[in-house]
Design a protein around this motif. Structure first.
Motif, PDB file in Angstrom:
ATOM      1  N   UNK A   1       0.582 -24.788 -14.068  1.00 24.04           N
ATOM      2  CA  UNK A   1      -0.715 -24.917 -14.757  1.00 24.04           C
ATOM      3  C   UNK A   1      -0.890 -24.087 -15.932  1.00 24.04           C
ATOM      4  N   UNK A   2      -1.666 -24.520 -16.671  1.00 26.98           N
ATOM      5  CA  UNK A   2      -2.028 -23.648 -18.064  1.00 26.98           C
ATOM      6  C   UNK A   2      -1.154 -24.053 -19.095  1.00 26.98           C
ATOM      7  N   UNK A   3      -1.111 -23.179 -19.963  1.00 32.25           N
ATOM      8  CA  UNK A   3      -0.481 -23.943 -21.503  1.00 32.25           C
ATOM      9  C   UNK A   3       0.988 -23.649 -21.375  1.00 32.25           C
ATOM     10  N   UNK A   4       1.714 -24.550 -22.280  1.00 30.64           N
ATOM     11  CA  UNK A   4       3.003 -24.597 -22.358  1.00 30.64           C
ATOM     12  C   UNK A   4       3.506 -23.283 -22.952  1.00 30.64           C
ATOM     13  N   UNK A   5       2.700 -22.588 -23.953  1.00 34.11           N
ATOM     14  CA  UNK A   5       3.180 -21.270 -24.521  1.00 34.11           C
ATOM     15  C   UNK A   5       3.020 -20.190 -23.501  1.00 34.11           C
ATOM     16  N   UNK A   6       2.388 -20.314 -22.518  1.00 36.24           N
ATOM     17  CA  UNK A   6       2.401 -19.504 -21.626  1.00 36.24           C
ATOM     18  C   UNK A   6       3.394 -19.061 -20.547  1.00 36.24           C
ATOM     19  N   UNK A   7       3.814 -20.317 -20.180  1.00 36.57           N
ATOM     20  CA  UNK A   7       5.029 -20.569 -19.138  1.00 36.57           C
ATOM     21  C   UNK A   7       6.235 -20.330 -20.075  1.00 36.57           C
ATOM     22  N   UNK A   8       6.260 -20.618 -21.464  1.00 37.32           N
ATOM     23  CA  UNK A   8       7.634 -20.381 -21.989  1.00 37.32           C
ATOM     24  C   UNK A   8       7.624 -18.827 -22.534  1.00 37.32           C
ATOM     25  N   UNK A   9       6.646 -18.039 -22.443  1.00 36.97           N
ATOM     26  CA  UNK A   9       6.492 -16.547 -22.718  1.00 36.97           C
ATOM     27  C   UNK A   9       6.966 -16.079 -21.454  1.00 36.97           C
ATOM     28  N   UNK A  10       6.390 -16.623 -20.352  1.00 38.96           N
ATOM     29  CA  UNK A  10       6.637 -16.137 -19.121  1.00 38.96           C
ATOM     30  C   UNK A  10       8.355 -15.706 -18.597  1.00 38.96           C
ATOM     31  N   UNK A  11       8.953 -17.211 -18.907  1.00 40.96           N
ATOM     32  CA  UNK A  11      10.370 -17.330 -18.752  1.00 40.96           C
ATOM     33  C   UNK A  11      11.222 -16.526 -19.736  1.00 40.96           C
ATOM     34  N   UNK A  12      10.690 -16.449 -20.947  1.00 44.03           N
ATOM     35  CA  UNK A  12      11.409 -15.475 -21.892  1.00 44.03           C
ATOM     36  C   UNK A  12      11.204 -14.109 -21.429  1.00 44.03           C
ATOM     37  N   UNK A  13      10.297 -13.577 -21.169  1.00 46.42           N
ATOM     38  CA  UNK A  13      10.034 -12.174 -20.677  1.00 46.42           C
ATOM     39  C   UNK A  13      10.938 -11.894 -19.472  1.00 46.42           C
ATOM     40  N   UNK A  14      10.896 -12.872 -18.471  1.00 40.87           N
ATOM     41  CA  UNK A  14      11.665 -12.457 -17.309  1.00 40.87           C
ATOM     42  C   UNK A  14      13.065 -12.475 -17.699  1.00 40.87           C
ATOM     43  N   UNK A  15      13.562 -13.450 -18.387  1.00 40.93           N
ATOM     44  CA  UNK A  15      15.065 -13.491 -18.569  1.00 40.93           C
ATOM     45  C   UNK A  15      15.596 -12.410 -19.391  1.00 40.93           C
ATOM     46  N   UNK A  16      14.445 -11.776 -20.525  1.00 40.63           N
ATOM     47  CA  UNK A  16      14.901 -10.745 -21.178  1.00 40.63           C
ATOM     48  C   UNK A  16      14.993  -9.347 -20.381  1.00 40.63           C
ATOM     49  N   UNK A  17      14.140  -9.307 -19.481  1.00 35.33           N
ATOM     50  CA  UNK A  17      13.906  -8.286 -18.549  1.00 35.33           C
ATOM     51  C   UNK A  17      15.223  -7.981 -17.814  1.00 35.33           C
ATOM     52  N   UNK A  18      15.648  -9.093 -17.373  1.00 41.86           N
ATOM     53  CA  UNK A  18      17.047  -9.385 -16.662  1.00 41.86           C
ATOM     54  C   UNK A  18      18.254  -9.115 -17.679  1.00 41.86           C
ATOM     55  N   UNK A  19      18.040  -8.664 -18.822  1.00 44.09           N
ATOM     56  CA  UNK A  19      19.147  -8.602 -19.738  1.00 44.09           C
ATOM     57  C   UNK A  19      19.756  -9.661 -20.391  1.00 44.09           C
ATOM     58  N   UNK A  20      19.096 -10.793 -20.357  1.00 38.75           N
ATOM     59  CA  UNK A  20      19.605 -12.123 -20.838  1.00 38.75           C
ATOM     60  C   UNK A  20      19.215 -12.318 -22.164  1.00 38.75           C
ATOM     61  N   UNK A  21      19.370 -13.585 -22.653  1.00 36.44           N
ATOM     62  CA  UNK A  21      18.704 -14.028 -23.926  1.00 36.44           C
ATOM     63  C   UNK A  21      18.217 -15.322 -23.799  1.00 36.44           C
ATOM     64  N   UNK A  22      17.256 -15.546 -24.545  1.00 37.92           N
ATOM     65  CA  UNK A  22      16.273 -16.585 -24.382  1.00 37.92           C
ATOM     66  C   UNK A  22      16.034 -17.151 -25.860  1.00 37.92           C
ATOM     67  N   UNK A  23      16.134 -18.497 -26.094  1.00 40.56           N
ATOM     68  CA  UNK A  23      15.917 -18.930 -27.620  1.00 40.56           C
ATOM     69  C   UNK A  23      14.998 -20.321 -27.242  1.00 40.56           C
ATOM     70  N   UNK A  24      14.299 -20.686 -28.208  1.00 41.42           N
ATOM     71  CA  UNK A  24      13.782 -21.938 -28.286  1.00 41.42           C
ATOM     72  C   UNK A  24      12.198 -21.768 -28.316  1.00 41.42           C
ATOM     73  N   UNK A  25      11.420 -22.802 -28.037  1.00 44.24           N
ATOM     74  CA  UNK A  25       9.973 -22.906 -28.117  1.00 44.24           C
ATOM     75  C   UNK A  25       9.506 -23.899 -27.259  1.00 44.24           C
ATOM     76  N   UNK A  26       7.995 -24.036 -26.977  1.00 44.66           N
ATOM     77  CA  UNK A  26       7.595 -24.846 -26.273  1.00 44.66           C
ATOM     78  C   UNK A  26       7.526 -26.381 -26.499  1.00 44.66           C
ATOM     79  N   UNK A  27       7.494 -26.484 -27.840  1.00 45.03           N
ATOM     80  CA  UNK A  27       7.421 -27.719 -28.519  1.00 45.03           C
ATOM     81  C   UNK A  27       9.060 -28.310 -28.533  1.00 45.03           C
ATOM     82  N   UNK A  28      10.307 -27.564 -28.599  1.00 38.23           N
ATOM     83  CA  UNK A  28      11.590 -28.080 -28.685  1.00 38.23           C
ATOM     84  C   UNK A  28      12.340 -27.753 -27.650  1.00 38.23           C
ATOM     85  N   UNK A  29      12.113 -26.808 -26.907  1.00 37.03           N
ATOM     86  CA  UNK A  29      13.047 -26.475 -25.761  1.00 37.03           C
ATOM     87  C   UNK A  29      13.770 -25.601 -26.009  1.00 37.03           C
ATOM     88  N   UNK A  30      14.949 -25.173 -25.469  1.00 39.68           N
ATOM     89  CA  UNK A  30      15.870 -24.328 -25.808  1.00 39.68           C
ATOM     90  C   UNK A  30      16.933 -23.816 -24.967  1.00 39.68           C
TER      91      UNK A  30
END
Length: 89
Positions: free
Chosen positions: A11-40
């Motif tokens: 629920x909520x905005x796609x920007x929020x879920x993408x930001x949440x995913x990016x933060x979690x993956x980067x905290x785990x030492x990973x890399x995340x690229x893309x956006x809510x409009x295009x995927x990644x």
């Protein structure tokens, strides 16, 4: 062909879920690229090897396709971890 695919409703905005995913993956030492409009794509190191995948936003679902993973890591374990990442505030 994806080794494992799943969708996580949100629920909520796609920007929020993408930001949440990016933060979690980067905290785990990973890399995340893309956006809510295009995927990644993303990659996350694990003790068994790197997990790689792609994501897309489809309506109110965060859709994930695991494209590469260590043989010994079950897709269900990756799915469970992604769901935990996305549920965290």
């Amino acid at each position: 062909m994806a080794k494992h695919s799943f969708s996580v409703p949100f629920s909520g905005s796609s920007q929020d879920i993408v930001a949440k995913a990016k933060s979690a993956i980067e905290k785990a030492g990973g890399q995340f690229s893309g956006s809510e409009g295009t995927g990644g794509d993303f990659s996350v190191p694990t003790p068994a090897g790197t997990v790689k995948g792609t994501y897309a936003i489809e309506a109110q679902s965060f859709s994930v396709k695991i494209t590469d993973k260590p043989f010994i890591v079950p897709g269900s374990a990756i799915e469970s971890q992604v769901r935990k990442f996305l549920e965290k505030a």
